[in-house]
Write an enzyme that holds these catalytic residues in place. Structure first.
Site, PDB file in Angstrom:
ATOM      1  N   SER A   1       4.475  -1.267   3.974  1.00  0.00           N
ATOM      2  CA  SER A   1       4.738  -2.600   4.520  1.00  0.00           C
ATOM      3  C   SER A   1       5.076  -3.585   3.410  1.00  0.00           C
ATOM      4  O   SER A   1       4.347  -3.702   2.437  1.00  0.00           O
ATOM      5  CB  SER A   1       3.514  -3.126   5.259  1.00  0.00           C
ATOM      6  OG  SER A   1       3.193  -2.287   6.338  1.00  0.00           O
TER       7      SER A   1
ATOM      8  N   GLN B   1       0.840  -1.199   0.000  1.00  0.00           N
ATOM      9  CA  GLN B   1       0.000   0.000   0.000  1.00  0.00           C
ATOM     10  C   GLN B   1       0.877   1.252   0.000  1.00  0.00           C
ATOM     11  O   GLN B   1       1.675   1.448   0.906  1.00  0.00           O
ATOM     12  CB  GLN B   1      -0.863  -0.045   1.269  1.00  0.00           C
ATOM     13  CG  GLN B   1      -1.695   1.182   1.516  1.00  0.00           C
ATOM     14  CD  GLN B   1      -2.269   1.193   2.938  1.00  0.00           C
ATOM     15  OE1 GLN B   1      -1.598   0.806   3.888  1.00  0.00           O
ATOM     16  NE2 GLN B   1      -3.488   1.626   3.078  1.00  0.00           N
ATOM     17  N   GLY B   2       0.709   2.087  -1.036  1.00  0.00           N
ATOM     18  CA  GLY B   2       1.498   3.317  -1.108  1.00  0.00           C
ATOM     19  C   GLY B   2       0.658   4.522  -0.730  1.00  0.00           C
ATOM     20  O   GLY B   2      -0.044   5.084  -1.572  1.00  0.00           O
ATOM     21  N   TYR B   3       0.692   4.896   0.540  1.00  0.00           N
ATOM     22  CA  TYR B   3      -0.122   6.004   1.032  1.00  0.00           C
ATOM     23  C   TYR B   3       0.757   7.100   1.605  1.00  0.00           C
ATOM     24  O   TYR B   3       0.984   8.118   0.977  1.00  0.00           O
ATOM     25  CB  TYR B   3      -1.078   5.497   2.128  1.00  0.00           C
ATOM     26  CG  TYR B   3      -2.404   4.971   1.641  1.00  0.00           C
ATOM     27  CD1 TYR B   3      -2.567   4.402   0.385  1.00  0.00           C
ATOM     28  CD2 TYR B   3      -3.523   5.038   2.468  1.00  0.00           C
ATOM     29  CE1 TYR B   3      -3.792   3.934  -0.036  1.00  0.00           C
ATOM     30  CE2 TYR B   3      -4.749   4.566   2.051  1.00  0.00           C
ATOM     31  CZ  TYR B   3      -4.881   4.015   0.796  1.00  0.00           C
ATOM     32  OH  TYR B   3      -6.096   3.549   0.393  1.00  0.00           O
ATOM     33  N   SER B   4       1.261   6.839   2.820  1.00  0.00           N
ATOM     34  CA  SER B   4       1.995   7.881   3.543  1.00  0.00           C
ATOM     35  C   SER B   4       3.258   8.309   2.817  1.00  0.00           C
ATOM     36  O   SER B   4       3.855   7.527   2.072  1.00  0.00           O
ATOM     37  CB  SER B   4       2.405   7.371   4.922  1.00  0.00           C
ATOM     38  OG  SER B   4       1.292   7.082   5.702  1.00  0.00           O
TER      39      SER B   4
ATOM     40  N   GLU C   1      -4.704  11.004  18.345  1.00  0.00           N
ATOM     41  CA  GLU C   1      -5.193  12.385  18.289  1.00  0.00           C
ATOM     42  C   GLU C   1      -6.192  12.566  17.146  1.00  0.00           C
ATOM     43  O   GLU C   1      -7.216  13.238  17.292  1.00  0.00           O
ATOM     44  CB  GLU C   1      -4.010  13.348  18.120  1.00  0.00           C
ATOM     45  CG  GLU C   1      -3.109  13.465  19.362  1.00  0.00           C
ATOM     46  CD  GLU C   1      -2.277  12.226  19.650  1.00  0.00           C
ATOM     47  OE1 GLU C   1      -2.019  11.426  18.706  1.00  0.00           O
ATOM     48  OE2 GLU C   1      -1.895  12.033  20.817  1.00  0.00           O
TER      49      GLU C   1
ATOM     50  N   GLU D   1      -9.033  -0.081   7.388  1.00  0.00           N
ATOM     51  CA  GLU D   1      -7.751  -0.316   8.068  1.00  0.00           C
ATOM     52  C   GLU D   1      -7.908  -0.093   9.564  1.00  0.00           C
ATOM     53  O   GLU D   1      -7.391  -0.832  10.376  1.00  0.00           O
ATOM     54  CB  GLU D   1      -6.709   0.641   7.500  1.00  0.00           C
ATOM     55  CG  GLU D   1      -5.277   0.314   7.929  1.00  0.00           C
ATOM     56  CD  GLU D   1      -4.270   1.328   7.384  1.00  0.00           C
ATOM     57  OE1 GLU D   1      -4.683   2.436   7.009  1.00  0.00           O
ATOM     58  OE2 GLU D   1      -3.076   1.001   7.352  1.00  0.00           O
TER      59      GLU D   1
END
Lengths: 396, 401
Positions: free
Chosen positions: A168, A133-136, A380, A251
């Protein structure tokens, strides 16, 4: 489903599992190394592991409720429940762990074209293709929508440039589902697209990330003029944020299960075993005992809360931000658990290497647990969601 | 069983809420307090409780009650908590009714249960003898006489003591103590894992308010709810004053445990009501109060604290319902769940009322605002029948450490 048909189904399932689940696969997974992730380059731990994945994959029972047309088992929710129950009764472990199953699959089923579903879902079901998964990004964590990895259209292809982080198993995955920026002129949410591409494409490289707990599956992933066919765009151009949100909620639910360790050893018993009891038969460290008691009380209450949330959902009284509350509390609870585990372990738990401490297993898990309140949406952020969606607080 | 209220239970919750908002809002407590009302509760309201059936929620139908369960009792208690209603509900409808239903002889049940259900009589329960709740530290003694019993001892923190028609008093039966060798040197109480397993010689005695030698002193408490002390000096009682008649020690012990647990779970429900109402009022205030040109609810620090508190309350709610359902399923095995609920409820309520006062700022400190009344009731209810520490300890012991 009638009682007779469900009994017949259960009988059939049981018989098939008996005949096809290798005995070694009826033992619980004890370490990360036991997990079957599939993929082109996967090195199976044993023939049994490979066979189990293959047999379940052929039957579509790796993804029981996906339609048969896409490689799934085509089972109804009741049938899937029966399958789970029969597998549990025999002790069958999961045949395949996969981000393709948990994350991309649901997204494709909802947003993908027929061609994309037919191309990508069956290999996921059979464990042939492993996804990451390419997100952050380094500058887009909590504020994911500010992501900057660019995808510029050049004829029939996108050209991708940028960097992802916290990917990951990127160094072991075959394909990536990636959020990219396809329009920088409008608001940050409105220029994002959801792209799929092969990790062996020229220009893709990865670098593993070492955590404070040691080795991790996380990687930095770099894209240097990577060319991606246009047909690998999922959903609308610039419409990727909606898909991203859908997956993020998914998720969150996965991670919210962390705090609920039905199988985890009761902390009080761990403490007794490691520290011992006093003359009165009680844990010899009274202050620690008090902390453990408080923890176990909160853990029991949290388990009840998970049950109650499910029951409320079934009764049609879904709480809009239940997943956020559970993820928030579950993560904090797990961190408390491992703080107490370290306390119980004393100096033994501080040995970082060697057989005695299993190379610092407890310490590493303690350190790794600190990420629970950061990954999948920080505590948060979860509190923001609760404040906004449940309490209706202003300007939240 | 699903961890949600049934449709009937939800209907009960709605009707309790509607009824109490009309019949006994927080201003009713203020009025009792400011007038120094000698009863400390409204007889008229208590009658209406009887008319609604609430007084007999735990009284078997055969004795004129509704014959419902602990979840229903908890629903009523939560409503009571929300409006800070001062009534003998905990004392009589929960403690008195449960003790009699569990340990009363046929004659005792017939004599008292119907009158509890009809609000003609109030029966309360007297156990505490020290500042901290400790059911093992009982020194009130019952000595056998030719025609019955003689009771000696002191009790404190007895709910509705001065308005009760009878008190069910927990005492040690003299003679049994020496036989069982339960007294450690200096009267110290057992503290180890074995504490619960110490030889049991406690029994329950029904003491009518006019029994010679019995004196009650009303104690004005922080929360303006009724409580009192009992002084029992050579109180003469007939043989049938002991609950259960001749008394089977084990049965008496079991009944004591269930009675206490039923009340603890009920208190947890009340605390949840107190906390929830305090929280709701606080969120409303965050949405009304303006400072620095904006609603204070826009400040993230307050948003996070409110969201955290909401989460804690939801988790406590699940634990409380679990405890009440456990009592309904098998009261003899509900103790761990009850301790989880009471411990959680004490902590959640304490957090809720403290955040409530703090977030209301200066006005939160005024008597004029109701919020302070919530803080006061939360503190007293927390202390009743075991605070968070007591229950955390009991939970640990139940799990072998």
């Amino acid at each position: 489903m009638t009682t007779t048909t469900s009994t017949d189904f259960a009988t059939g399932v049981r018989a098939w599992l008996q005949a096809n689940c290798p005995p070694e696969m009826r033992r619980p997974v004890t370490s990360e190394d036991d997990v079957c992730w599939g993929g082109r380059r996967f090195r199976f731990q044993s023939e049994a592991q490979r066979l189990w994945m293959q047999r379940m994959g052929e039957r579509g029972w790796t993804v029981p409720t996906w339609p048969k047309a896409y490689g799934g088992g085509g089972l109804s929710p009741e049938e899937a429940k029966i399958l789970r129950r029969e597998m549990a009764a025999l002790g069958c472990r999961s045949p395949l762990d996969s981000f393709g199953i948990w994350m991309l699959g649901p997204a494709l089923l909802k947003y993908g074209s027929e061609a994309q579903k037919l191309e990508h879902l069956p290999p996921i079901a059979r464990g042939e293709i492993r996804w990451c998964q390419g997100y952050s990004e380094p500058n887009a964590g909590s504020d994911l929508a500010s992501l900057a990895t660019r995808a510029e259209l050049d004829g029939d292809e996108f050209v991708v440039n940028g960097q992802k982080t916290w990917t990951s198993y990127a160094d072991q995955a075959d394909w990536i589902f990636c959020l990219v920026r396809t329009d920088s002129t409008r608001g940050k949410h409105t220029g994002i697209s959801f792209l799929l591409f092969d990790m062996t494409s020229p220009g893709v490289s990865t670098r593993p990330i070492t955590l404070i707990s040691g080795k991790s599956p996380f990687c930095e992933t770099f894209f240097d003029d990577v060319r991606v066919p246009r047909r690998n765009l999922v959903g609308e151009l610039d419409g990727g944020w909606e898909i991203a949100k859908y997956l993020l909620a998914h998720e969150r639910e996965m991670i919210s299960g962390i705090g609920d360790r039905g199988r985890a050893k009761p902390l009080g018993q761990v403490a007794l075993a490691q520290i011992g009891a006093g003359a009165d038969g009680r844990l010899a460290e009274p202050m620690l005992r008090a902390q453990i008691a408080r923890f176990e009380i909160d853990e029991a209450a949290f388990r009840a809360t998970i049950e109650r949330t499910t029951d409320l959902l079934r009764a049609g009284e879904a709480n809009p931000a239940a997943a956020s509350m559970l993820k928030y509390y579950g993560a904090e609870l797990n961190k408390r658990r491992w703080e107490l585990m370290m306390a119980c372990g004393g100096s033994d738990a501080l040995e970082w290497e060697g057989e005695r401490s299993r190379d610092g297993a407890i310490a590493r898990t303690w350190l790794r647990s600190k990420a629970n309140s950061i990954e999948g949406g920080t505590s948060e952020v979860q509190l923001n969601v609760v404040a906004k969606r449940i309490l209706g607080l202003p300007g939240a | 069983m699903a961890l949600i209220l049934t449709r009937e239970q939800r209907m009960l919750a709605d009707s309790v809420r509607e009824f109490l908002v009309e019949a006994s809002p927080v201003s009713a407590l203020r009025a009792l307090r400011d007038a120094r009302d000698p009863d400390g509760y409204s007889r008229g309201l208590w009658q209406r409780f009887a008319e609604m059936g609430y007084t007999g929620v735990l009284v078997p139908e055969a004795h004129g009650g509704l014959g419902l369960g602990h979840v229903e009792a908890g629903v009523v208690m939560e409503g009571i908590g929300r409006q800070l209603v001062a009534t003998p509900f905990l004392a009589s409808a929960v403690l008195g009714a449960t003790a009699l239903a569990r340990a009363g002889s046929a004659a005792q049940q017939a004599a008292w249960l119907p009158r509890i259900a009809s609000a003609q009589a109030i029966v309360t329960f007297a156990i505490d003898e020290r500042p901290k709740h400790d059911p093992d530290a009982i020194e009130t003694t019952a000595r056998r006489t030719a025609d019955g019993w003689r009771l000696d001892g002191e009790k404190r923190f007895v709910p509705d003591a001065h308005v009760a028609d009878a008190w069910i008093v927990v005492a040690r039966v003299a003679g049994d103590a020496e036989r069982a060798g339960v007294r450690a040197a200096g009267g110290a109480r057992p503290s180890g894992l074995a504490r619960d397993a110490a030889p049991r010689t406690r029994a329950l005695f029904l003491v009518p308010r006019d029994a010679p030698g019995a004196r009650v002193e009303r104690t004005t408490m922080v929360d303006a709810h009724n409580a009192g002390r009992l002084a029992l000096a050579d109180v003469s009682l007939p043989a049938d004053a002991r609950l259960g008649g001749a008394g089977d020690d084990a049965a008496g012990e079991a009944a004591l445990q269930v009675t206490l647990d039923a009340a603890r779970a009920a208190l947890a429900a009340e605390l949840l009501g107190v906390a929830s109402e305090a929280f709701d009022r606080t969120v409303r205030y965050l949405n009304e109060r303006r400072q620095f040109g904006k609603l204070i609810g826009e400040f993230q620090a307050l948003q996070h604290r409110a969201a955290h508190l909401h989460t804690e309350l939801e988790i406590t709610r699940a634990a409380v319902l679990r405890a009440l359902q456990s009592l309904d399923e098998d009261a003899s095995r509900a103790s761990p769940a009850v301790s989880v609920a009471k411990a959680r409820a004490c902590d959640s309520a304490s957090l809720a009322v403290q955040e409530a006062v703090q977030m209301h700022g200066g006005i939160g400190m005024t008597d004029a605002l109701d919020i302070g009344l919530y803080m006061k009731r939360a503190r007293v209810a927390a202390e009743l029948l075991g605070d968070a520490g007591f229950h955390a300890d009991r939970y640990a012991r139940s799990r072998g450490y």
